[in-house]
Design a protein around this motif. Structure first.
Motif, PDB file in Angstrom:
ATOM      1  N   GLU A  23       0.835  -1.222   0.000  1.00 50.82           N
ATOM      2  CA  GLU A  23       0.000   0.000   0.000  1.00 50.82           C
ATOM      3  C   GLU A  23       0.864   1.263   0.000  1.00 50.82           C
ATOM      4  O   GLU A  23       0.507   2.265  -0.625  1.00 50.82           O
ATOM      5  CB  GLU A  23      -0.939  -0.003   1.221  1.00 50.82           C
ATOM      6  N   MET A 210      -6.316  -1.401  11.811  1.00 55.32           N
ATOM      7  CA  MET A 210      -6.493  -0.253  10.915  1.00 55.32           C
ATOM      8  C   MET A 210      -6.382  -0.771   9.470  1.00 55.32           C
ATOM      9  O   MET A 210      -5.536  -1.626   9.195  1.00 55.32           O
ATOM     10  CB  MET A 210      -5.338   0.713  11.218  1.00 55.32           C
ATOM     11  N   PRO A 211      -7.183  -0.238   8.542  1.00 51.47           N
ATOM     12  CA  PRO A 211      -7.011  -0.658   7.141  1.00 51.47           C
ATOM     13  C   PRO A 211      -5.602  -0.304   6.642  1.00 51.47           C
ATOM     14  O   PRO A 211      -5.073   0.772   6.955  1.00 51.47           O
ATOM     15  CB  PRO A 211      -8.075   0.153   6.385  1.00 51.47           C
ATOM     16  N   ASP A 213      -4.427   0.537   3.718  1.00 53.12           N
ATOM     17  CA  ASP A 213      -4.253   1.708   2.838  1.00 53.12           C
ATOM     18  C   ASP A 213      -4.227   3.006   3.654  1.00 53.12           C
ATOM     19  O   ASP A 213      -3.435   3.917   3.380  1.00 53.12           O
ATOM     20  CB  ASP A 213      -5.325   1.752   1.729  1.00 53.12           C
ATOM     21  N   GLN A 214      -5.065   3.059   4.680  1.00 51.32           N
ATOM     22  CA  GLN A 214      -5.104   4.244   5.560  1.00 51.32           C
ATOM     23  C   GLN A 214      -3.780   4.393   6.322  1.00 51.32           C
ATOM     24  O   GLN A 214      -3.220   5.488   6.436  1.00 51.32           O
ATOM     25  CB  GLN A 214      -6.246   4.032   6.543  1.00 51.32           C
ATOM     26  N   CYS A 215      -3.288   3.276   6.814  1.00 47.20           N
ATOM     27  CA  CYS A 215      -2.033   3.288   7.571  1.00 47.20           C
ATOM     28  C   CYS A 215      -0.859   3.677   6.650  1.00 47.20           C
ATOM     29  O   CYS A 215       0.048   4.419   7.053  1.00 47.20           O
ATOM     30  CB  CYS A 215      -1.807   1.890   8.166  1.00 47.20           C
ATOM     31  N   ALA A 217      -1.058   5.607   3.942  1.00 46.21           N
ATOM     32  CA  ALA A 217      -1.148   7.036   3.594  1.00 46.21           C
ATOM     33  C   ALA A 217      -0.564   7.885   4.724  1.00 46.21           C
ATOM     34  O   ALA A 217       0.197   8.835   4.486  1.00 46.21           O
ATOM     35  CB  ALA A 217      -2.599   7.420   3.329  1.00 46.21           C
ATOM     36  N   GLU A 218      -0.885   7.519   5.966  1.00 42.24           N
ATOM     37  CA  GLU A 218      -0.375   8.315   7.097  1.00 42.24           C
ATOM     38  C   GLU A 218       1.149   8.153   7.251  1.00 42.24           C
ATOM     39  O   GLU A 218       1.859   9.104   7.580  1.00 42.24           O
ATOM     40  CB  GLU A 218      -1.103   7.933   8.384  1.00 42.24           C
ATOM     41  N   ASP A 221       2.839  10.213   4.502  1.00 43.75           N
ATOM     42  CA  ASP A 221       2.703  11.636   4.837  1.00 43.75           C
ATOM     43  C   ASP A 221       3.766  12.037   5.883  1.00 43.75           C
ATOM     44  O   ASP A 221       4.428  13.071   5.751  1.00 43.75           O
ATOM     45  CB  ASP A 221       1.278  11.881   5.373  1.00 43.75           C
ATOM     46  N   PRO A 232       0.061   6.242  13.831  1.00 43.89           N
ATOM     47  CA  PRO A 232      -1.115   6.550  13.015  1.00 43.89           C
ATOM     48  C   PRO A 232      -2.438   6.300  13.733  1.00 43.89           C
ATOM     49  O   PRO A 232      -2.552   5.375  14.536  1.00 43.89           O
ATOM     50  CB  PRO A 232      -0.976   5.589  11.837  1.00 43.89           C
ATOM     51  N   GLY A 233      -3.432   7.145  13.417  1.00 45.24           N
ATOM     52  CA  GLY A 233      -4.785   6.958  13.935  1.00 45.24           C
ATOM     53  C   GLY A 233      -4.971   7.662  15.262  1.00 45.24           C
ATOM     54  O   GLY A 233      -4.133   7.507  16.153  1.00 45.24           O
TER      55      GLY A 233
END
Ligand SMILES: NC(=O)c1ccc[n+]([C@@H]2O[C@H](COP(=O)([O-])OP(=O)(O)OC[C@H]3O[C@@H](n4cnc5c(N)ncnc54)[C@H](OP(=O)(O)O)[C@@H]3O)[C@@H](O)[C@H]2O)c1
Length: 267
Positions: A23, A210-211, A213-215, A217-218, A221, A232-233
């Protein structure tokens, strides 16, 4: 230092064949137009990902199969990647866990984890940092640790110890390298829905995950923004504040009890 600018530049990404690494490759290509050297053992998976990156996101991708539990392979990855391209940075993400009692982990299993999670990370880091400094492009590294590196996690004890090493390594090197023009970011996710936690033993912990892809992206970043340590999160971040404020034994025993229950329930 300004933000990183990976556009049109080459990054090495380890553990790219599944989960968080796959991802993060997509985020780096899609959102930052980065070219990638994709590293893991499963070549077919890397080839498939490289095709996606080239065809959907118009970036370049090399496939470099390697077993990073072997230190010489980490050295070969560095040599091959830097001979082929000017490398701007790396995401050092490959890792394995063991979830269970400490004495269920064989010596070979422990050495494999130590070699992959720690030794090859240190080898790649110590090869890449002088290279990146000498290039003078203000590149950077992302070292993927875990929240299990922030406090002891019984029943993932050896894994937690390897990830704790990476927090100390990444955060220490961040401070050493910042004045020398190279950033080092440490990433410490909580649970992520990936192959690593696919086994039945993780069934009752699944709602915490946590999904990927979300992890990813963070994490990317934080990498481009050259953060020191990123968790993350929002829930994990609150958790990490409590982990710092409360007595360590209390925090660690709470996680230990939860993991023990999960193992008793799910085998
Ligand atoms: N999942 C979680 O809950 C979680 C939470 C916090 C941190 N993390 C960290 O996130 C990172 C990625 O894990 P993930 O969750 O995405 O798990 P995953 O889906 O199992 O991915 C692990 C990656 O590491 C690679 N790898 C494993 N052994 C290797 C070896 N000997 N040589 C080279 N590559 C190897 C795997 O590729 P091959 O098998 O093809 O070699 C795969 O690409 C790890 O460092 C992990 O500790 C995970």
């Amino acid at each position: 230092m300004q933000r990183m600018n990976p556009s049109g530049r080459w990054l090495i990404l380890t553990g790219a064949s599944s989960g968080l690494g796959r991802e993060m490759a997509i985020v780096l290509a899609r959102d930052h137009q980065a070219n990638l050297v994709l590293v893991a053992r499963r070549q077919d998976r890397l080839e498939e990902l490289a095709t996606i990156l080239r065809e959907r996101h118009g970036t370049q991708a090399d496939v470099l199969p390697a077993d990073l539990s072997v230190t010489a392979e980490a050295e070969r990855v560095f040599q091959t990647a830097t001979e082929a391209h000017p490398v701007y940075g790396a995401v050092l993400n490959a890792g394995v866990t063991h979830f269970g009692r400490y004495d269920e982990l064989s010596w070979d299993g422990f050495m494999n984890m130590l070699n992959l999670n720690v030794t090859s990370q240190v080898r790649l880091t110590t090869l890449l940092l002088p290279y990146l400094e000498q290039r003078g492009e203000h590149g950077g590294l992302l070292i993927v640790s875990s929240m299990t590196g922030l406090t002891p996690f019984a029943y993932q004890t050896a894994y937690s110890a390897t990830k704790s090493f990476l927090v100390a390594l990444g955060c220490g090197l961040c401070l050493e390298m910042e004045p020398r023009g190279v950033s080092v970011t440490t990433y410490a996710p909580g649970g992520i829905a990936t192959e690593m936690v696919a086994g039945k033993r993780f069934d009752s912990l699944r709602s915490w995950l946590m999904p990927a892809d979300q992890c990813a992206a963070e994490g990317i970043d934080a990498f481009v923004k050259r953060r020191y340590l990123q968790i993350p999160g929002p829930l994990n971040r609150v958790g990490s504040v409590l982990m710092r404020m409360l007595p360590q034994k209390l925090v660690a025993s709470t996680f230990a009890a939860q993991y023990k229950r999960a193992l008793e329930r799910d085998g």
